[in-house]
Design an enzyme around this catalytic site. Structure first.
Site, PDB file in Angstrom:
ATOM      1  N   GLU A 114      -7.442  36.908 -39.804  1.00 31.26           N
ATOM      2  CA  GLU A 114      -7.823  38.044 -40.128  1.00 31.26           C
ATOM      3  C   GLU A 114      -8.749  37.563 -41.251  1.00 31.26           C
ATOM      4  O   GLU A 114      -9.026  39.318 -41.573  1.00 31.26           O
ATOM      5  CB  GLU A 114      -7.133  39.251 -39.861  1.00 31.26           C
ATOM      6  N   SER A 151      -1.483  39.935 -44.426  1.00 33.30           N
ATOM      7  CA  SER A 151      -1.455  39.394 -42.869  1.00 33.30           C
ATOM      8  C   SER A 151      -2.911  38.012 -43.200  1.00 33.30           C
ATOM      9  O   SER A 151      -3.422  38.487 -42.893  1.00 33.30           O
ATOM     10  CB  SER A 151      -1.326  40.505 -42.044  1.00 33.30           C
TER      11      SER A 151
END
Length: 334
Positions: A314, A243
Site C-alpha cells: 500500500e 503499514s
C-alpha cells in the site's frame, strides 16, 4: 520551454499564487520514513485559488500530467535519486473546519463538518473535542492529512474513510473544481475513487465533508485512548511509512504472515522490520529507498513461497527508480 526552476519561479512571482515555492528540498524532510533525495520543486499553495492556478500553469508545460501530489508524506517512499518533476504539497492547504449542518444537540445527533485537505488528524481531534463530536475518533493519532486519508481510504480500528465520508471537493489536474458525492460502490479496502483518473485526469482532493455525532461523553479521553493503542503497537517510536502491505483479507493479517516467515527484526541496510509491528518497516537512521525495496521484495517473495499469498504494497514509491528497483516494483504491483 522553461526549466523546472523557471517554472517554479514563474509560479512564485505570480500575483495569482499565494503559498511557498521550494527548491532542492530533501524528501527525507517531507516523509515520515525520512527517506529520499532532493525534490527539485515543491509547490505549497495556501488556498484553493492558488492550487488551481498552479495546476493550470503546469498544464501548459511539459509537466502537464507529470507531477506528484503530496500530503503528509506518511505513505510515501521517495527515491534516493530525488524527484525531478514538480511536487504539489497540500500540507499548507488549510482553512477553518466548518460545521455545515447542526440538526440538533441531542446525544448521538448527526452533524456535518467540512475539513480542508491539508488538515492533520490532530487538528480535527482538537476540533471534535471542543465541539463534543464523535465519529472520527478512530483516526486520532493517524499521521498524514485529510486529503491523503481520503485518497487511501484510510482504515483505523474497524472504521474507514468510506464509513464517515459524505462528499468531497476535488480538482482535476488542469485546475477544474469538482464535487464527489459518496457512493459506496466506489470504495473498498484501501481503495478510493480518487486513485483512478476521471476523464483521464488526476483527482486531487481539496476538502472532505464528514458525518459526526454529538456526544456527552469525554471526547478527549476517548481520542487519547486511540493514541495509546497506537503507541502499544509501536507507532511514533521510529520513522516509518505506516503499514507496508495491505491485509490479504479481513481474516488474514499481513503482519502475522510476515512474522511467521521469520522477518521480525529482519534488516536490510538501515531498514528493519519493526519488532513491535511486523507490517511496519522502520528507518534506523540512514535507510535508503534501495534498502526499503530490497526488504519488502524479500518479504513478498518469502510469503508467496511459504503461503502462496501475494501481498500487495500500500506504500507508494515516487521518483526515478534504479533498474533493480524498477524490476522489483513491477513484480510487487503485478
Amino acid at each position: 520551454m522553461y526549466t523546472i526552476r523557471e517554472i517554479g519561479e514563474n509560479i512564485k512571482d505570480s500575483k495569482h499564487f499565494n503559498g511557498n515555492v521550494l527548491f532542492n528540498i530533501p524528501m527525507s524532510e517531507k516523509t515520515t520514513m525520512h527517506v529520499g533525495g532532493e525534490a527539485s520543486l515543491i509547490i505549497e499553495p495556501f488556498d484553493e485559488t492558488s492550487l488551481s492556478f498552479a495546476l493550470k500553469y503546469l498544464s501548459s508545460t511539459e509537466y502537464a500530467k507529470d507531477f506528484h501530489i503530496l500530503g503528509g508524506g506518511s505513505n510515501i517512499i521517495a527515491s534516493d535519486t530525488g524527484i525531478k518533476i514538480p511536487i504539489i504539497s497540500l500540507r499548507k492547504l488549510k482553512a477553518k473546519i466548518e460545521i455545515i449542518d447542526i440538526k440538533d444537540k441531542n446525544e448521538n445527533a448527526e452533524q456535518t463538518i467540512k475539513c480542508s485537505a491539508g488538515m492533520s488528524w490532530a487538528e480535527i481531534f482538537k476540533f471534535c473535542t471542543e465541539h463534543s463530536f464523535t465519529g472520527l475518533l478512530e483516526f486520532t493519532g493517524l499521521p498524514g492529512t485529510v486529503g491523503g486519508a481520503c485518497y487511501m481510504n484510510a482504515s483505523c480500528f474497524n472504521s474507514s474513510i468510506a464509513k464517515v465520508l459524505l462528499s468531497a471537493e476535488y480538482m482535476t489536474e488542469d485546475g477544474e473544481k469538482r464535487v464527489y458525492e459518496m457512493n459506496q460502490d466506489d470504495w473498498d479496502y484501501k481503495k478510493s475513487p480518487f486513485q483512478t483518473s476521471c476523464e483521464g485526469k488526476k483527482n486531487i482532493v481539496t476538502s472532505a465533508t464528514f458525518k459526526v455525532y454529538t456526544s456527552n461523553s469525554n471526547i478527549h479521553s476517548q481520542g487519547l485512548a486511540f493514541i495509546e493503542k497506537r503507541k502499544e503497537k509501536g507507532h511514533y517510536k521510529k520513522p516509518c511509512a505506516g503499514s507496508v502491505f495491505k491485509n490479504p483479507d479481513y481474516e488474514l493479517s499481513a503482519g502475522a504472515l510476515i512474522d511467521k516467515c521469520g522477518f521480525r527484526g529482519k534488516t536490510s541496510g538501515d531498514c528493519q522490520v519493526w519488532e513491535n509491528h511486523c507490517n511496519f518497516i522502520i528507518n534506523r537512521g540512514s535507510a535508503t529507498s534501495i534498502d526499503y525495496t530490497n526488504l519488502i521484495f524479500e518479504i513478498y517473495s518469502k510469503v508467496k513461497e511459504e503461503y502462496n499469498v501475494k501481498l500487495t504494497p500500500e506504500i507508494i514509491f515516487i521518483g526515478k527508480m534504479t533498474e533493480d528497483e524498477e524490476e522489483k516494483w513491477k513484480i510487487l504491483k503485478s
